[in-house]
Design an enzyme around this catalytic site. Structure first.
Site, PDB file in Angstrom:
ATOM      1  N   HIS A   1      -9.674   2.106  -0.351  1.00 30.16           N
ATOM      2  CA  HIS A   1      -8.223   1.915  -0.342  1.00 30.16           C
ATOM      3  C   HIS A   1      -7.802   1.426  -1.730  1.00 30.16           C
ATOM      4  O   HIS A   1      -8.067   0.282  -2.097  1.00 30.16           O
ATOM      5  CB  HIS A   1      -7.845   0.892   0.723  1.00 30.16           C
ATOM      6  CG  HIS A   1      -6.365   0.800   0.965  1.00 30.16           C
ATOM      7  ND1 HIS A   1      -5.433   1.353   0.110  1.00 30.16           N
ATOM      8  CD2 HIS A   1      -5.654   0.226   1.972  1.00 30.16           C
ATOM      9  CE1 HIS A   1      -4.213   1.115   0.582  1.00 30.16           C
ATOM     10  NE2 HIS A   1      -4.325   0.438   1.700  1.00 30.16           N
TER      11      HIS A   1
ATOM     12  N   GLU B   1      -1.569   4.979  13.504  1.00 30.17           N
ATOM     13  CA  GLU B   1      -1.220   6.228  12.816  1.00 30.17           C
ATOM     14  C   GLU B   1      -1.427   7.409  13.758  1.00 30.17           C
ATOM     15  O   GLU B   1      -0.608   8.336  13.791  1.00 30.17           O
ATOM     16  CB  GLU B   1      -2.069   6.387  11.541  1.00 30.17           C
ATOM     17  CG  GLU B   1      -1.596   7.563  10.686  1.00 30.17           C
ATOM     18  CD  GLU B   1      -2.200   7.569   9.280  1.00 30.17           C
ATOM     19  OE1 GLU B   1      -3.133   6.791   9.008  1.00 30.17           O
ATOM     20  OE2 GLU B   1      -1.716   8.379   8.451  1.00 30.17           O
TER      21      GLU B   1
ATOM     22  N   LYS C   1      -9.602   7.966   1.900  1.00 37.28           N
ATOM     23  CA  LYS C   1     -10.137   6.605   1.753  1.00 37.28           C
ATOM     24  C   LYS C   1     -11.586   6.503   2.223  1.00 37.28           C
ATOM     25  O   LYS C   1     -12.284   5.556   1.858  1.00 37.28           O
ATOM     26  CB  LYS C   1      -9.265   5.608   2.515  1.00 37.28           C
ATOM     27  CG  LYS C   1      -7.859   5.455   1.893  1.00 37.28           C
ATOM     28  CD  LYS C   1      -7.051   4.374   2.590  1.00 37.28           C
ATOM     29  CE  LYS C   1      -5.666   4.191   1.962  1.00 37.28           C
ATOM     30  NZ  LYS C   1      -4.707   5.257   2.322  1.00 37.28           N
TER      31      LYS C   1
ATOM     32  N   CYS D   1       0.806  -1.208   0.000  1.00 38.19           N
ATOM     33  CA  CYS D   1       0.000   0.000   0.000  1.00 38.19           C
ATOM     34  C   CYS D   1       0.844   1.265   0.000  1.00 38.19           C
ATOM     35  O   CYS D   1       0.312   2.364  -0.085  1.00 38.19           O
ATOM     36  CB  CYS D   1      -0.931  -0.015   1.201  1.00 38.19           C
ATOM     37  SG  CYS D   1      -1.699  -1.626   1.405  1.00 38.19           S
TER      38      CYS D   1
ATOM     39  N   PHE E   1       1.113  -2.890   4.094  1.00 37.76           N
ATOM     40  CA  PHE E   1       0.948  -4.225   4.591  1.00 37.76           C
ATOM     41  C   PHE E   1       2.255  -4.983   4.355  1.00 37.76           C
ATOM     42  O   PHE E   1       2.751  -5.013   3.230  1.00 37.76           O
ATOM     43  CB  PHE E   1      -0.114  -4.809   3.683  1.00 37.76           C
ATOM     44  CG  PHE E   1      -0.981  -5.810   4.297  1.00 37.76           C
ATOM     45  CD1 PHE E   1      -1.859  -5.454   5.278  1.00 37.76           C
ATOM     46  CD2 PHE E   1      -0.924  -7.122   3.861  1.00 37.76           C
ATOM     47  CE1 PHE E   1      -2.695  -6.393   5.815  1.00 37.76           C
ATOM     48  CE2 PHE E   1      -1.763  -8.060   4.394  1.00 37.76           C
ATOM     49  CZ  PHE E   1      -2.649  -7.691   5.371  1.00 37.76           C
TER      50      PHE E   1
ATOM     51  N   HIS F   1      -2.865   8.008   5.957  1.00 36.23           N
ATOM     52  CA  HIS F   1      -3.066   6.689   5.354  1.00 36.23           C
ATOM     53  C   HIS F   1      -4.509   6.265   5.665  1.00 36.23           C
ATOM     54  O   HIS F   1      -5.214   5.825   4.790  1.00 36.23           O
ATOM     55  CB  HIS F   1      -2.040   5.701   5.906  1.00 36.23           C
ATOM     56  CG  HIS F   1      -2.053   4.370   5.227  1.00 36.23           C
ATOM     57  ND1 HIS F   1      -1.996   4.241   3.869  1.00 36.23           N
ATOM     58  CD2 HIS F   1      -2.127   3.105   5.726  1.00 36.23           C
ATOM     59  CE1 HIS F   1      -2.040   2.943   3.546  1.00 36.23           C
ATOM     60  NE2 HIS F   1      -2.121   2.245   4.647  1.00 36.23           N
TER      61      HIS F   1
END
Lengths: 401, 418
Positions: free
Chosen positions: B345, B319, B340, B168, B404, B308
């Site tokens: 995503h 985060e 997102k 990602c 990830f 993110h």
């Protein structure tokens, strides 16, 4: 600012064994490397498999071993060997600064699950519903993690503690060239001080046969020497290769000397009309030519073995040899198979061993004029080519320290 | 903080964006700042038995095509075209610089496998491999290098095109690769491209099996709820974005309009676990600090964070913890929103798409909202720009992409070079 790029560690695992010495020794004796070809497991396609690894030696935790398939095992093992030779293994502070660059494909699929689903899907009243249900029930959750290409790097970080940064290049042979080029360019320019760069490929996979065979690229009969096969000439080989690249100041500060120097890494993409790959490689060769020491140059070719493109490379290398008073060539895919993403890095790692011995190993194909025996002079420079089976042309120069 | 000469700003002169909200940067920006969602029920394939049956698909791009490489290629082509037109650089089929592509891993999909089995009259791989014959064109379509190769061919980029996968974080990584190449002097211009159209049954099921996806099937548009207390996973989505990056002097010399700058890039890998990040947040903190250090800036220089913000319980908590460590008490006055919540995503394309939106944020001095924010999480005391876009004075943005598998990248983007 342009700095030298030192190689301070290498890892190499293939059908020929583990490490530089094992490879050198296997390459002395045609019966040994020829005996490593497996013509049965994936018949009619010969493959060059990696033998059973002592996983506990490379991946201490069983949980980590189980979280990966063979592809990732090879990557972790090869990078582990490189870190050991560079004396970085276990040095947490240095590893936290080490940039990781990897080239590889996706990991292994669960072939049995695929075949079971295919066997049932034709009879299913609702094929989509059947597929969804079976995938949900039959796929192991952790399998996904063993399949994602970026998890090659993820697992190297987890097992070895390399955490400076992490980049994974995909895209068949070009990926290996890109990975080497990225790490090389960053260190040369001062954007990185130390990098672990690795490439990996597992040939013992039916999904790879299904990827490469349908367009007529795989050797589908008894093994034969590399240079004069037909279009159906690729015999895949498993390979894990890794290098530690380091800025001289960084290595000196750790009390390390280079095992070799990486002096150039070039990559290009031609459209592969006849002669286009040669033209791209000619431009690369011209750029390096002023650096070459006549009579002291050998060449490890990444030729994949598929007839037309390998013949084109053979003709070009013959011309290079003529204009340089002889550049003995070894087409390593003849001995360890074509390792796609790992091919270029495998040859870079093997080049170091040849430089240490001061000569090339004996010809793999004594009938091929390109593969002349090494002469008396010391080998000081090794050119490495990496032409993709479909796209990509790479050239690197590795030199004695 | 002194700036190293090899970390100079790099100009952005062209942006292309395509997401489930539509095609083109202006259409996307209009809908994003209106707080609209592109998430809907999946139409591409049967959804029976799926735990999650919605996504942010881009079926309008290639309605006749079912497979990831073809849809991804078409999306990549369209955003590249948009970015190149805006930049005015090069000529059709002749772009004077290299291509860096963030794209999904490619392999045969189930329709291909079923076709192989039917023609082989066998479901065994060995039989399928023996019986299947494909043209060179059909072969290349399922290579990992396919999309980059086609784009390189059509747009005439220079050298070997690179395809990157840092999960990602990939979209941000290709910006970083381009910035590094320009700073080294290897190139004066770069096409940085991210494209991902991998909503396929197996892909969505793999994420389901890791319990990573929202299962709020009843109302797809409300499923993505980053930073909310009731967040229950990310929403898989598709999209693409392209940046034309240029050496600042070269861009100015040719009279190009500079849209903004990449001021700094930072990376840090996490080796804690394959799917979970270090409990202390150290790698993501280091990643953001590396980006700021590369920009020669301190945290006080950041006016807004494009998070993110995936909407998974884990990511948003970590985060937030990372942002708290980086900004301290000042975090309360720094808006942090997640694109997102509206576009889902977009996986390997996310870093580039969100950097694109960050540049439009700078252009219009307007913060895109975090929609579906109804239940604040007391553990996440952020100003998430809830539900409605908000005008603000913004000069520099931190954009996060946390992958990830432990690959993290942060970018510092600015309106000015300083």
């Amino acid at each position: 600012m342009e700095r030298d790029v030192w190689i301070t560690g290498r890892g190499l695992i293939s059908a020929l064994g583990e490490g530089g010495d094992a490879h050198w020794s296997a390459l002395q004796d045609p019966a040994r490397w020829r005996g490593a070809v497996d013509e049965k497991s994936f018949a009619p396609f010969p493959v060059h498999p990696i033998g059973a690894l002592d996983l506990d030696r490379f991946i201490p935790k069983k949980g980590d071993q189980r979280a990966m398939g063979p592809l990732m095992h090879y990557a972790v093992a090869a990078t582990g060997l490189a870190l050991q030779e560079a004396d970085l293994a276990g040095d947490a502070a240095a590893l936290a600064r080490t940039d990781l660059v990897v080239a590889g494909p996706g990991g292994e699929r669960d072939i049995a699950v695929d075949e079971q689903i295919l066997a049932g899907i034709d009879q299913a009243p609702n094929r989509g519903a059947f597929l969804n249900e079976r995938l949900l029930n039959d796929l192991r959750p952790t399998l996904f993690l063993a399949q994602l290409p970026n998890l090659i790097a993820g697992n190297i970080s987890i097992v070895h503690g390399v955490t400076g940064s992490s980049r994974t290049f995909m895209g068949e042979e070009i990926a290996g060239i890109d990975a080497a080029r990225d790490a090389f360019a960053r260190i040369r320019s001062g954007q990185s001080e130390v990098a672990l760069v690795g490439g990996v490929f597992n040939a013992s996979r039916w999904d790879m046969m299904l990827l490469f065979r349908p367009s007529g690229l795989l050797l589908d009969g008894p093994w034969q020497p590399l240079w004069r096969r037909s279009r159906a000439g690729m015999a895949l080989g498993s390979l894990g290769a890794a290098l530690v690249l380091e800025a001289p100041e960084h290595a000196r500060a750790r009390g390390r000397r280079p095992i070799a120097r990486l002096s150039a890494v070039l990559g290009d993409r031609s459209r592969r009309t006849p002669g286009a790959a040669s033209a791209a490689a000619e431009r690369q060769g011209s750029a390096l030519e002023p650096q070459l020491l006549r009579g002291h140059v050998g060449l490890l070719s990444g030729a994949c073995g598929s007839g037309p493109i390998t013949a084109e490379e053979r003709d070009l290398l013959a011309r290079w040899g003529q204009s340089h008073g002889g550049i003995p060539v070894r087409g390593t895919a003849g001995a360890w198979g074509h390792a796609v993403e790992a091919s270029f890095l495998g040859n870079l790692a093997l080049a170091i061993t040849c430089l240490e011995r001061g000569r090339l190993f004996p010809p793999l194909d004594p009938d091929e004029p390109l593969e002349a025996p090494w002469r008396d002079q010391a080998l000081k420079q090794v050119l490495v080519t990496g032409w993709g089976h479909h796209r990509g042309e790479g050239l690197a120069l590795v030199e004695s320290p | 903080m002194a700036r190293r000469d090899f970390s100079r700003p790099v100009a952005i002169t062209g942006i292309g964006i395509l997401t489930s909200l539509g095609e083109g940067r202006d259409e996307n920006w209009r809908r994003l700042t209106a707080g609209q969602s592109g998430i809907k029920r999946i139409q591409r394939f049967p959804i029976d038995n799926l735990r999650t049956n919605f996504a942010g698909t881009i079926d309008f791009v290639a309605p006749e095509s079912q497979d990831t490489p073809q849809i991804t290629l078409e999306a990549a082509r369209r955003v590249a075209r948009e970015a190149l037109v805006q930049s005015g650089l090069g000529r059709p089929g002749d772009f004077p610089g290299p291509l860096f592509l963030a794209g999904p891993p490619i392999e045969h999909e189930w329709p291909q496998r079923q076709g192989f089995a039917q023609r082989a009259h066998s479901t065994a791989y060995a039989a399928m491999a023996a019986a299947t014959q494909l043209s060179n064109e059909a072969h290349e379509r399922f290579l990992n290098g396919f999309i980059a190769d086609r784009i390189a061919d059509e747009f005439g980029t220079r050298g070997a095109p690179a395809t990157i996968s840092t999960a990602c974080a990939s979209g941000a990584t290709v910006i970083q690769l381009g910035v590094e190449a320009i700073r080294r002097g290897d190139a004066t211009a770069v096409l940085a491209l991210g494209a991902d159209a991998s909503v396929q049954p197996e892909a969505i099921i793999r994420f389901s099996l890791l319990s990573a996806l929202s299962t709020a099937n009843e109302d797809p548009a409300k499923a993505a709820k980053p930073f909310s207390k009731n967040r229950d996973g990310f929403v898989m989505a598709e999209g693409a974005a392209a940046f034309v990056l240029e050496d600042e002097d070269a861009a100015k010399a040719r009279g190009a309009k500079v849209l903004g700058y990449v001021l700094g890039c930072g990376e840090a890998a996490d080796n804690f676990h394959r799917t979970r990040s270090s409990p202390d947040g150290a790698p993501i903190i280091r990643c953001m600090r590396n980006a700021l250090a590369d920009a020669g800036l301190g945290p006080e220089a950041i006016d807004y964070v494009n998070a993110h913000g995936t909407g998974t319980p884990e990511n948003d908590k970590m985060e937030t913890m990372g942002l708290q460590a980086l900004f301290g008490e000042r975090l309360a006055s720094i808006p942090v929103s997640s694109n997102k919540s509206m576009i889902g995503h977009t996986l390997t394309a996310a870093g580039l798409i969100e950097a694109g939106f960050a540049m439009l944020t700078l252009r219009d001095q307007l913060l895109p909202p975090t929609i579906n924010y109804r239940e604040p999480d007391p553990a996440i005391p952020l100003d998430v720009v809830p539900n409605q876009a908000r005008p603000a004075r913004v000069r520099r943005i931190l954009s996060n992409s946390f992958g990830f598998g432990g690959q993290n990248t942060s970018l510092v983007l600015g309106l000015d070079a300083a």
